[in-house]
Motif scaffolding. Structure first.
Motif, mmCIF file in Angstrom:
data_model
loop_
_atom_site.group_PDB
_atom_site.id
_atom_site.type_symbol
_atom_site.label_atom_id
_atom_site.label_comp_id
_atom_site.label_asym_id
_atom_site.label_seq_id
_atom_site.Cartn_x
_atom_site.Cartn_y
_atom_site.Cartn_z
ATOM 1 N N SER A 64 37.924 -49.345 97.183
ATOM 2 C CA SER A 64 38.016 -48.096 97.955
ATOM 3 C C SER A 64 39.432 -47.889 98.488
ATOM 4 O O SER A 64 39.930 -46.761 98.471
ATOM 5 N N VAL A 99 48.509 -53.371 94.325
ATOM 6 C CA VAL A 99 48.313 -53.610 95.757
ATOM 7 C C VAL A 99 47.931 -52.254 96.340
ATOM 8 O O VAL A 99 48.555 -51.240 96.013
ATOM 9 N N GLY A 100 46.896 -52.244 97.143
ATOM 10 C CA GLY A 100 46.485 -50.976 97.750
ATOM 11 C C GLY A 100 46.636 -51.043 99.253
ATOM 12 O O GLY A 100 46.510 -52.115 99.862
ATOM 13 N N LYS A 132 44.393 -56.927 94.332
ATOM 14 C CA LYS A 132 45.113 -57.648 95.397
ATOM 15 C C LYS A 132 46.212 -58.565 94.848
ATOM 16 O O LYS A 132 46.246 -59.759 95.126
ATOM 17 N N GLU A 134 33.704 -56.728 91.984
ATOM 18 C CA GLU A 134 32.993 -57.314 93.123
ATOM 19 C C GLU A 134 33.422 -56.640 94.425
ATOM 20 O O GLU A 134 34.543 -56.121 94.506
ATOM 21 N N LYS A 160 34.980 -48.540 106.038
ATOM 22 C CA LYS A 160 33.775 -49.371 105.875
ATOM 23 C C LYS A 160 33.058 -49.622 107.201
ATOM 24 O O LYS A 160 31.837 -49.678 107.254
HETATM 25 P P1 GDP Z 1 35.964 -52.781 98.119
HETATM 26 O O1 GDP Z 1 34.744 -53.432 98.654
HETATM 27 O O2 GDP Z 1 36.262 -53.279 96.753
HETATM 28 O O3 GDP Z 1 35.913 -51.286 98.178
HETATM 29 O O4 GDP Z 1 37.202 -53.281 98.982
HETATM 30 P P2 GDP Z 1 37.944 -52.568 100.192
HETATM 31 O O5 GDP Z 1 38.852 -51.494 99.689
HETATM 32 O O6 GDP Z 1 36.964 -52.186 101.240
HETATM 33 O O7 GDP Z 1 38.874 -53.761 100.693
HETATM 34 C C1 GDP Z 1 38.343 -54.942 101.205
HETATM 35 C C2 GDP Z 1 39.402 -55.631 102.078
HETATM 36 O O8 GDP Z 1 40.522 -55.974 101.289
HETATM 37 C C3 GDP Z 1 39.917 -54.742 103.180
HETATM 38 O O9 GDP Z 1 40.125 -55.529 104.322
HETATM 39 C C4 GDP Z 1 41.261 -54.236 102.661
HETATM 40 O O10 GDP Z 1 42.178 -53.978 103.691
HETATM 41 C C5 GDP Z 1 41.717 -55.397 101.822
HETATM 42 N N1 GDP Z 1 42.556 -54.971 100.714
HETATM 43 C C6 GDP Z 1 42.436 -53.860 99.983
HETATM 44 N N2 GDP Z 1 43.382 -53.804 99.038
HETATM 45 C C7 GDP Z 1 44.121 -54.923 99.184
HETATM 46 C C8 GDP Z 1 45.270 -55.454 98.505
HETATM 47 O O11 GDP Z 1 45.809 -54.873 97.560
HETATM 48 N N3 GDP Z 1 45.769 -56.650 98.948
HETATM 49 C C9 GDP Z 1 45.215 -57.323 99.982
HETATM 50 N N4 GDP Z 1 45.742 -58.455 100.329
HETATM 51 N N5 GDP Z 1 44.135 -56.851 100.616
HETATM 52 C C10 GDP Z 1 43.600 -55.676 100.239
#
Ligand code: GDP
Length: 405
Positions: free
Chosen positions: A45, A233-234, A177, A39, A60
């Motif tokens: 990303s 965790v990314g 996450k 989702e 984004k």
């Molecule tokens: P995508 O839509 O799946 O590609 O998700 P994104 O990489 O754009 O991340 C969406 C949001 O989640 C962003 O605000 C990121 O900073 C945050 N995010 C990404 N990875 C993590 C994680 O490992 N932990 C947390 N808490 N937030 C994350």
């Protein structure tokens, strides 16, 4: 053929073969295609950027709002040539925006299966060309499946996706996450996910182990396997820890979650699985098993007899089964041939016997006729002698017989 082990008297040079292969592959570079599914907002990303330490995905907020929410599942690819210590990697990341984002997600898996199969199709088409010099391998070598960190168990959409995809792609399940869950929650969540995966007989990619492997490699494979599904965790930004170190991580009021710290999450092990240790295995499994099985299915459905040698090499039970069938067929053929030869021989004998029986019968008939003739002649002679008539040749006898009447 017996293998004779010999010690060489001097240096011949083939020990340099691995270096030759290494040089050649470095020159050619590598192609690797990873797919990310999950989702939106699960950090796909961010994780890809973190894995390859490159901003592969544009931020984004630089995208127009219409680009953010597709109406259906769409497939997008990002390609990048990255280089590390002189080794070039052409990396393609296939994203599937829209997956799981709708009210009805029943068929979300379909465009993804179709995309993976169309890549197989394109590879098959290139293999069948007269000139196969420049085959571009766009097949998906690994699929990172992002599981929402609910802490419960897999959702229907997760199970459906994995069930539909596991025969077509190397599945690598990931708890997204993971910093939003406690250690205990992660442990229990992992156990439930693995139970669901086992219950639904879903095959996920496992680090392969070979015979005669050294202990270190075996331990590494076991360590990686014990972390599946990887709780990751990314973060593509640097944060400062309490002790003043600059690390990739996420800062919270209670402290920093470090991406590259194995105590904090499984990111390091995921990178080891995907990039550092098993990238080649992922490519090989895709080619030797997933693609080969798909190809066999496809050609069989088109009515082409299969060349299953590769499949048999990888699947020993299929090999044994096939050999058993071949052996039985051979025996049946031999039996049929023996029966035929036997019948042929019997027929030959019968016709010979019949022929000699007919000959005997004919001879018997001839003899009977000549004896009969001799008997009538003798009787005739006897009658003439008794009646006092002289013995005349047959012709006159007939004439005389006429006169006598
Ligand atoms: P995508 O839509 O799946 O590609 O998700 P994104 O990489 O754009 O991340 C969406 C949001 O989640 C962003 O605000 C990121 O900073 C945050 N995010 C990404 N990875 C993590 C994680 O490992 N932990 C947390 N808490 N937030 C994350």
């Amino acid at each position: 053929m017996p293998v004779i082990r010999k010690k060489l008297a001097g240096y011949v040079g083939f020990a340099n073969l691995p270096n030759q292969v290494h040089r050649k592959s470095v020159r050619k570079g590598f192609q690797f295609t990873a797919m990310v599914v999950g989702e939106s907002g699960l950090g796909k990303s961010t994780l890809i950027n973190t894995l390859f330490n490159t901003p592969l995905y544009p931020p984004k907020d630089s995208l127009p709002p219409s680009a953010e929410r597709p109406k259906t599942v769409v497939i997008e690819s990002i390609g990048a040539d990255i280089e590390e210590n002189g080794v070039r990697l052409h990396l393609t990341v296939v994203d599937t925006p829209g997956f799981g984002d709708f009210v009805n997600n029943d068929e979300s898996w379909r465009p993804i299966v179709e995309n993976i199969e169309s890549r197989f199709d394109s590879y098959l088409e290139q293999e069948n060309r007269v000139n196969r010099q420049k085959i571009v391998d766009n097949r998906v070598h690994a699929c990172l499946y992002f599981i929402q960190p609910t802490g419960h168990s897999l959702k229907q959409i997760d199970i459906e996706f994995m069930r539909r995809l596991h025969t077509r792609v190397n599945l690598i399940p990931i708890i997204a996450k993971a910093d939003t869950l406690t250690d205990e929650e992660v442990r229990d969540f992992k156990a439930r996910i693995l139970a669901d995966i086992a219950y639904h007989k879903i095959h996920i990619f496992q680090a392969p182990t070979y015979e005669n492997e050294d202990e270190e490699t075996l331990a590494e494979a076991a360590e990686i396997a014990s972390k599946i599904p990887f709780a990751v965790v990314g973060s593509d930004s640097l944060v400062e820890t309490a002790d003043g170190r600059e690390v990739r991580g996420r800062a919270y009021p209670w402290g920093v979650v470090e991406v590259d710290n194995e105590e904090h999450c499984d990111f390091v092990k995921l990178r080891q699985m995907l990039v550092r240790t098993y990238m080649e295995e992922l490519r090989e499994y895709t080619n030797d098993v997933l693609y080969e099985n798909w190809r066999t299915e496809k050609l069989l459905s088109m009515g082409v007899a299969q060349d299953s040698s590769v499949f048999r090499e990888i699947n020993p039970s299929a090999k044994i089964q096939e050999e058993r069938i071949m052996h039985e067929a051979k025996l049946a053929k031999m039996e049929a041939e023996m029966k035929m030869v036997f019948q042929q021989k019997v027929q030959e004998k019968e016709s010979k016997l019949k022929q000699s029986e007919e000959e005997l019968y004919a001879r018997h008939k001839d003899m009977k006729e000549s004896l009969e003739k001799q008997r009538t002649d003798l009787e005739e002679k006897k009658r003439r002698i008794e009646s006092g008539r002289p013995l005349t040749p047959e012709k006159n006898a007939t004439k005389n017989r006429r006169f006598l009447r």
